[in-house]
Write a protein that holds these residues in place. Structure first.
Motif, PDB file in Angstrom:
ATOM      1  N   THR A 154       0.826  -1.201   0.000  1.00  6.99           N
ATOM      2  CA  THR A 154       0.000   0.000   0.000  1.00  6.99           C
ATOM      3  C   THR A 154       0.866   1.260   0.000  1.00  6.99           C
ATOM      4  O   THR A 154       0.608   2.203  -0.754  1.00  6.99           O
ATOM      5  CB  THR A 154      -0.929   0.003   1.224  1.00  6.99           C
ATOM      6  OG1 THR A 154      -1.624  -1.244   1.251  1.00  6.99           O
ATOM      7  CG2 THR A 154      -1.910   1.145   1.154  1.00  6.99           C
ATOM      8  N   ALA A 155       1.904   1.267   0.838  1.00  9.36           N
ATOM      9  CA  ALA A 155       2.771   2.443   0.886  1.00  9.36           C
ATOM     10  C   ALA A 155       3.419   2.690  -0.476  1.00  9.36           C
ATOM     11  O   ALA A 155       3.532   3.838  -0.927  1.00  9.36           O
ATOM     12  CB  ALA A 155       3.841   2.268   1.962  1.00  9.36           C
ATOM     13  N   GLU A 156       3.818   1.612  -1.147  1.00 11.85           N
ATOM     14  CA  GLU A 156       4.422   1.790  -2.470  1.00 11.85           C
ATOM     15  C   GLU A 156       3.393   2.281  -3.490  1.00 11.85           C
ATOM     16  O   GLU A 156       3.707   3.100  -4.361  1.00 11.85           O
ATOM     17  CB  GLU A 156       5.062   0.486  -2.959  1.00 11.85           C
ATOM     18  CG  GLU A 156       6.237   0.003  -2.115  1.00 11.85           C
ATOM     19  CD  GLU A 156       7.297   1.069  -1.872  1.00 11.85           C
ATOM     20  OE1 GLU A 156       7.583   1.862  -2.784  1.00 11.85           O
ATOM     21  OE2 GLU A 156       7.818   1.124  -0.735  1.00 11.85           O
ATOM     22  N   ILE A 157       2.180   1.779  -3.371  1.00 10.97           N
ATOM     23  CA  ILE A 157       1.119   2.248  -4.269  1.00 10.97           C
ATOM     24  C   ILE A 157       0.934   3.755  -4.120  1.00 10.97           C
ATOM     25  O   ILE A 157       0.853   4.502  -5.100  1.00 10.97           O
ATOM     26  CB  ILE A 157      -0.208   1.504  -3.981  1.00 10.97           C
ATOM     27  CG1 ILE A 157      -0.130   0.084  -4.550  1.00 10.97           C
ATOM     28  CG2 ILE A 157      -1.412   2.270  -4.544  1.00 10.97           C
ATOM     29  CD1 ILE A 157      -1.293  -0.797  -4.175  1.00 10.97           C
ATOM     30  N   LEU A 158       0.916   4.224  -2.861  1.00 11.92           N
ATOM     31  CA  LEU A 158       0.754   5.663  -2.621  1.00 11.92           C
ATOM     32  C   LEU A 158       1.950   6.429  -3.168  1.00 11.92           C
ATOM     33  O   LEU A 158       1.792   7.440  -3.854  1.00 11.92           O
ATOM     34  CB  LEU A 158       0.598   5.936  -1.122  1.00 11.92           C
ATOM     35  CG  LEU A 158      -0.657   5.355  -0.464  1.00 11.92           C
ATOM     36  CD1 LEU A 158      -0.616   5.587   1.048  1.00 11.92           C
ATOM     37  CD2 LEU A 158      -1.922   5.979  -1.069  1.00 11.92           C
ATOM     38  N   ALA A 159       3.144   5.920  -2.880  1.00  7.44           N
ATOM     39  CA  ALA A 159       4.352   6.638  -3.300  1.00  7.44           C
ATOM     40  C   ALA A 159       4.418   6.758  -4.819  1.00  7.44           C
ATOM     41  O   ALA A 159       4.947   7.730  -5.344  1.00  7.44           O
ATOM     42  CB  ALA A 159       5.599   5.934  -2.769  1.00  7.44           C
ATOM     43  N   HIS A 160       3.906   5.774  -5.519  1.00  7.39           N
ATOM     44  CA  HIS A 160       3.987   5.797  -6.979  1.00  7.39           C
ATOM     45  C   HIS A 160       2.715   6.308  -7.641  1.00  7.39           C
ATOM     46  O   HIS A 160       2.578   6.240  -8.857  1.00  7.39           O
ATOM     47  CB  HIS A 160       4.354   4.418  -7.508  1.00  7.39           C
ATOM     48  CG  HIS A 160       5.759   4.036  -7.171  1.00  7.39           C
ATOM     49  ND1 HIS A 160       6.082   3.380  -6.011  1.00  7.39           N
ATOM     50  CD2 HIS A 160       6.927   4.259  -7.811  1.00  7.39           C
ATOM     51  CE1 HIS A 160       7.384   3.199  -5.957  1.00  7.39           C
ATOM     52  NE2 HIS A 160       7.925   3.733  -7.033  1.00  7.39           N
ATOM     53  N   ARG A 161       1.807   6.781  -6.829  1.00  4.12           N
ATOM     54  CA  ARG A 161       0.540   7.326  -7.333  1.00  4.12           C
ATOM     55  C   ARG A 161      -0.117   6.344  -8.308  1.00  4.12           C
ATOM     56  O   ARG A 161      -0.675   6.735  -9.326  1.00  4.12           O
ATOM     57  CB  ARG A 161       0.777   8.681  -8.025  1.00  4.12           C
ATOM     58  CG  ARG A 161       1.430   9.701  -7.095  1.00  4.12           C
ATOM     59  CD  ARG A 161       1.616  11.032  -7.772  1.00  4.12           C
ATOM     60  NE  ARG A 161       0.343  11.600  -8.216  1.00  4.12           N
ATOM     61  CZ  ARG A 161       0.245  12.620  -9.064  1.00  4.12           C
ATOM     62  NH1 ARG A 161       1.342  13.163  -9.564  1.00  4.12           N
ATOM     63  NH2 ARG A 161      -0.925  13.081  -9.422  1.00  4.12           N
ATOM     64  N   ALA A 162      -0.037   5.076  -7.963  1.00  2.67           N
ATOM     65  CA  ALA A 162      -0.608   4.071  -8.854  1.00  2.67           C
ATOM     66  C   ALA A 162      -2.128   4.039  -8.720  1.00  2.67           C
ATOM     67  O   ALA A 162      -2.669   4.313  -7.657  1.00  2.67           O
ATOM     68  CB  ALA A 162      -0.034   2.698  -8.508  1.00  2.67           C
ATOM     69  N   ARG A 163      -2.788   3.735  -9.824  1.00  5.84           N
ATOM     70  CA  ARG A 163      -4.230   3.492  -9.773  1.00  5.84           C
ATOM     71  C   ARG A 163      -4.418   2.066  -9.267  1.00  5.84           C
ATOM     72  O   ARG A 163      -4.008   1.122  -9.914  1.00  5.84           O
ATOM     73  CB  ARG A 163      -4.853   3.622 -11.154  1.00  5.84           C
ATOM     74  CG  ARG A 163      -4.754   5.013 -11.758  1.00  5.84           C
ATOM     75  CD  ARG A 163      -5.467   5.038 -13.103  1.00  5.84           C
ATOM     76  NE  ARG A 163      -5.401   6.361 -13.704  1.00  5.84           N
ATOM     77  CZ  ARG A 163      -4.393   6.783 -14.480  1.00  5.84           C
ATOM     78  NH1 ARG A 163      -3.395   5.973 -14.754  1.00  5.84           N
ATOM     79  NH2 ARG A 163      -4.408   8.001 -14.979  1.00  5.84           N
ATOM     80  N   ALA A 164      -5.036   1.975  -8.089  1.00 14.45           N
ATOM     81  CA  ALA A 164      -5.079   0.647  -7.474  1.00 14.45           C
ATOM     82  C   ALA A 164      -6.491   0.212  -7.132  1.00 14.45           C
ATOM     83  O   ALA A 164      -7.316   1.013  -6.701  1.00 14.45           O
ATOM     84  CB  ALA A 164      -4.232   0.648  -6.207  1.00 14.45           C
ATOM     85  N   VAL A 165      -6.753  -1.073  -7.352  1.00 12.23           N
ATOM     86  CA  VAL A 165      -7.964  -1.703  -6.837  1.00 12.23           C
ATOM     87  C   VAL A 165      -7.496  -2.685  -5.769  1.00 12.23           C
ATOM     88  O   VAL A 165      -6.717  -3.594  -6.069  1.00 12.23           O
ATOM     89  CB  VAL A 165      -8.717  -2.465  -7.948  1.00 12.23           C
ATOM     90  CG1 VAL A 165      -9.935  -3.172  -7.358  1.00 12.23           C
ATOM     91  CG2 VAL A 165      -9.118  -1.516  -9.067  1.00 12.23           C
ATOM     92  N   VAL A 166      -7.905  -2.477  -4.530  1.00 16.38           N
ATOM     93  CA  VAL A 166      -7.428  -3.365  -3.473  1.00 16.38           C
ATOM     94  C   VAL A 166      -8.563  -4.183  -2.873  1.00 16.38           C
ATOM     95  O   VAL A 166      -9.707  -3.721  -2.783  1.00 16.38           O
ATOM     96  CB  VAL A 166      -6.675  -2.610  -2.345  1.00 16.38           C
ATOM     97  CG1 VAL A 166      -5.624  -1.679  -2.910  1.00 16.38           C
ATOM     98  CG2 VAL A 166      -7.641  -1.864  -1.461  1.00 16.38           C
ATOM     99  N   VAL A 167      -8.196  -5.406  -2.526  1.00 16.80           N
ATOM    100  CA  VAL A 167      -9.134  -6.303  -1.852  1.00 16.80           C
ATOM    101  C   VAL A 167      -8.438  -6.769  -0.577  1.00 16.80           C
ATOM    102  O   VAL A 167      -7.587  -7.649  -0.615  1.00 16.80           O
ATOM    103  CB  VAL A 167      -9.477  -7.525  -2.736  1.00 16.80           C
ATOM    104  CG1 VAL A 167     -10.575  -8.343  -2.078  1.00 16.80           C
ATOM    105  CG2 VAL A 167      -9.871  -7.079  -4.134  1.00 16.80           C
TER     106      VAL A 167
END
Lengths: 405, 381
Positions: free
Chosen positions: A300-313
């Motif tokens: 999650t932290a990496e997703i935020l840092a990379h401003r990735a478009r994420a779908v999380v379950v």
């Protein structure tokens, strides 16, 4: 112990997953940059040590016997299957011997105030009268507040935080999750809290937005738990409005049976690449069209840092219990994290019980078309803040003779 | 480390594997995986200095402080693990006496076994070190047995080192520890190596610390004449410049390949037409059982263990030996060209059954404690 250079010790528990060891290595690397003279020591029983890259300079490791919990459910290669009490006894003594001999200026304990089964208590007590500053590092969210409060009452953790720790660093943000309030910390303990922000890798590179390499990335984190989500992802792929290539990262801790099941499924799905482990995760994250993952801390932290478009379950079954599902008890950490972030529009959340291939496909398609998330309100400076707090504590403990840099 | 992993694994080849705990200096994390009956406590390592001393490798300020910590950890671990048997590798008192307290604590409960490599060093050097370290006294007082992972027909330390009578009486030969039977019966094991030429010479330089000259000489020899094919395994500890140099030699043509580390060198050994190797225990043991021509280029300093081993194996007609100073590309090249008849089957002159025999040896030390009916040799996938 003689010698005049600064000494810092990290203790990392070895439950499931890779995140804790990776986090410790980030701290060690930053500490060794900030204080090149410092002697650094990592103590852990984690089998994940084996998957990690090189240690920073002036860093040593003491590996203690491993406390099981390394594979997927029903297939736990319990190293050294001694009675648990014996194993705990050995770990406790080895940790204490190590810390007393190393005599660190600061000891940072990762996430579990007492380690496994109270193994740290005697060490913390022995250090109380010494010059060592004891610091607890807490992940942003541990579990549902009522569960944490109940466990902490039972285990005497409140006393430990009050008497045996000098500081508590939170790898998160008060605005997202207020630890003192959630866990009902008494004021003297609450005063020890320092929110450091999320712990991520070095600043993210500019995002590749030309979209030419449009692919989806599904990651299973460490991998021990990833089968249900990755299976749903493979089922969702054919349902997408337009066929998109996909990379699946299973994670190195995925059990052999889970892995075989995924491999056979992936081989029947066109356009899918299956990989076990990607040491260079970041470039993939920043160029993927959409990332599908659970909501573990590191991913999650990496997703935020990379401003990735994420779908999380998020995962809500207990670690390693995905075959039992929620019959094995529930854990709320990931779901709470996901809800906080979804509320801020930073990720797209599918509640675990609502996961179907159809819904996943639909949300991936929607997310791909959505604007890029903007997490400027989230502090991602955790590594620097934690290192700085540790060095401040070290230099404040009266051992001026020791060299920091 | 590799030898003790093999031993741990071999002890698991029984009906009910014992708990095995390895206590060791942490070399490279993750360079190996542990079998399920084995766990490890790893300590910050000492490294040898140019002289005969030891210093901490990284975080510790002084030898003394690291020594105190290692001794404390070893003692705590053994006191609580309370093993039936401790097998100590090479140094009966550990490094600088770090094992003394544990030897004391456990006496009466635990059986202590000293495990020795086939050959330690020149007899005078061994004599000097053993005197200085008080090894014979420690064996006399604390050890139930000394196991030599070798064969007296190759080298008999009782005689070569002039061991005293009571120490000699405790000594038994296990035979060489040959890991290759574990690989038997698996013809598919090398599918990922299929890009290798059908005929090639394999060059092994152990961990690689001091393997640069041999690796370089070999690489040049391969490139010097068309038709030669070679594969070099540099080992994880070869200096980066040397590694880079080898890689640049190998670039752009397919007669020379360079690899850093392979988990099971035995698999490559089985494919090699000839082998050029330093003469460390593991490599040589594994290589001579294959029945292909071997050129041994031993390490000759600071210890001459490899030189002695090379000479003894050469005396038995199992390998050719070249002194490192003589191992020029030309010399290696002409060895590659020589017509060499296949050596005699090594297992007819040397005992290689050490690993199979280990459970039996443990059973003899602690009768009834180890269920030692052996499983058939495991196939490595």
């Amino acid at each position: 112990m003689p010698g005049d250079s600064l000494r810092i010790a990290l203790f990392t528990h070895d439950t499931f997953g890779l995140g804790h060891v990776r986090r410790s290595l980030r701290f060690l690397r930053r500490l060794s940059e900030e204080a090149p003279q410092a002697a650094l020591l990592l103590v852990s029983g984690s089998p994940a040590l084996g998957f990690m890259e090189d240690l920073p300079p002036r860093t040593d490791v003491v590996k203690i016997p491993t406390m099981a919990r390394t594979g997927s459910s029903g297939n736990r290669p319990a190293h050294l299957p001694l009675p648990l009490a014996d194993l705990t006894g050995i770990r406790e003594r080895v940790i204490r011997e190590t810390m007393l001999a190393f005599s660190p200026d600061v000891l940072l304990v990762d996430n579990f105030p007492l380690g496994s089964r109270g193994e740290l208590k005697s060490t913390l007590e022995a250090l109380r009268g010494s010059a060592t500053k004891t610091v607890l590092g807490l992940r942003d969210i541990l579990d549902a507040p009522e569960i944490v409060r109940r466990d902490w009452m039972r285990q005497g953790t409140y006393d430990v935080l009050d008497h045996l720790y000098d500081a508590i660093l939170v790898y998160g943000m008060q605005e997202l999750f207020d630890v003192a309030e959630a866990y009902a910390l008494p004021p003297p303990t609450a005063e020890k809290l320092v929110y450091c922000g999320y712990v991520t890798d070095a600043p993210a590179p500019p995002r590749n937005e030309n979209g030419s390499d449009g692919f989806l990335l599904a990651t299973g984190g460490g991998g021990g738990d990833a089968l249900p989500l990755l299976t749903a992802f493979l089922d969702a792929l054919p349902l997408l409005p337009s066929p998109t290539p996909a990379i699946l990262l299973t994670g190195p801790l995925m059990g052999a049976a889970d892995r075989a099941a995924l491999e056979s499924k992936a081989s029947r799905t066109p356009g899918v690449t299956l990989r076990t482990f990607e040491p260079n995760f970041a470039p993939l994250l920043s160029s993927a069209q959409v990332v599908v993952s659970m909501c573990g801390y590191n991913t999650t932290a990496e997703i935020l840092a990379h401003r990735a478009r994420a779908v999380v379950v998020p995962r809500t079954w207990r670690y390693g219990e995905h075959e039992k599902g929620e019959a094995g008890g529930r854990e709320w950490e990931q779901l709470l994290r996901a809800r906080c972030l979804a509320k801020m529009g930073l990720i797209d959340l599918i509640e675990p019980e609502a996961l179907t291939p159809e819904r996943l496909a639909e949300r991936i398609a929607l997310r791909a078309a959505a604007p890029q998330p903007d997490p400027h309100t989230v502090s991602l400076d955790g590594v620097n803040r934690v290192a700085r707090e540790i060095l401040n504590l070290a230099s404040s403990n009266g051992q001026e003779g020791r060299t920091i840099a | 480390m590799r030898r003790n992993l093999l031993i741990s694994e071999a002890l698991g080849q029984v009906d009910c594997p014992p708990h095995v705990l390895l206590i060791a200096g942490a070399p490279e994390l993750g360079a190996f995986t542990l079998p399920s009956h084995v766990d490890a406590v790893m300590l910050p390592p000492f490294v040898k200095t140019a002289g005969s001393g030891y210093v901490p490798r990284t975080a510790f300020d002084s030898t003394k402080s690291l020594l105190a910590m290692r001794a404390g950890i070893i003692r705590a671990t053994l006191d609580l693990f309370l093993p039936d048997v401790v097998i100590t590798d090479k140094l009966p008192r550990g490094l600088m006496g770090e094992l003394d307290a544990a030897l004391d604590d456990l006496s009466g409960h635990t059986r202590f076994v000293l495990g020795l490599r086939d050959i330690l060093d020149h007899p005078l050097a061994v004599h000097r070190d053993w005197m200085a370290d008080g090894n014979e006294a420690a064996i006399r007082e604390s050890y139930d047995a000394v196991w030599v992972y070798g064969d007296p027909s190759v080298y008999d330390p009782r005689y070569e080192y002039g061991l005293s009578h009571d120490v000699s009486n405790k000594l038994r030969f296990t035979g060489y520890l040959d890991p290759s039977p574990r690989l038997k019966g698996n013809g598919q094991e090398l599918t990922h190596e299929d890009r290798l030429p059908a005929r090639f010479t394999l060059c092994l330089v152990g961990g690689g610390q001091d393997g640069g000259p041999l690796a370089r000489g070999f690489a040049r020899a391969v490139l010097d004449a068309p038709g030669r094919h070679g594969l070099v395994i540099t080992g994880p500890f070869m200096p980066a410049e040397t590694k880079a140099e080898l890689c640049s030699l190998a670039r752009g043509q397919n007669r020379l390949r360079v690899r850093e580390f392979v988990r099971h060198p035995g698999r490559l050994l089985r494919r090699a037409e000839r082998v050029v190797t330093m003469c460390g225990y593991n490599a040589l043991t594994e290589a001579v059982t294959l029945g292909v021509p071997i050129l041994g280029v031993p390490r000759v300093k600071p210890r001459i263990e490899q030189l002695i081993r090379a000479q003894r194996f050469a005396d038995l007609g199992l390998i050719d030996v070249m002194y490192p100073d003589d191992a020029s590309p030309d010399a290696i090249g002409s060895w590659l060209e020589n017509d060499i008849p296949p050596p005699p089957p090594a297992d007819q002159c040397i005992d290689f059954k050490g690993l199979e025999r280990l459970p039996e040896f443990v059973e003899d030390i602690i009768p009834g404690r180890l269920s030692y009916r052996q499983k058939p040799a495991r196939e490595v996938p």
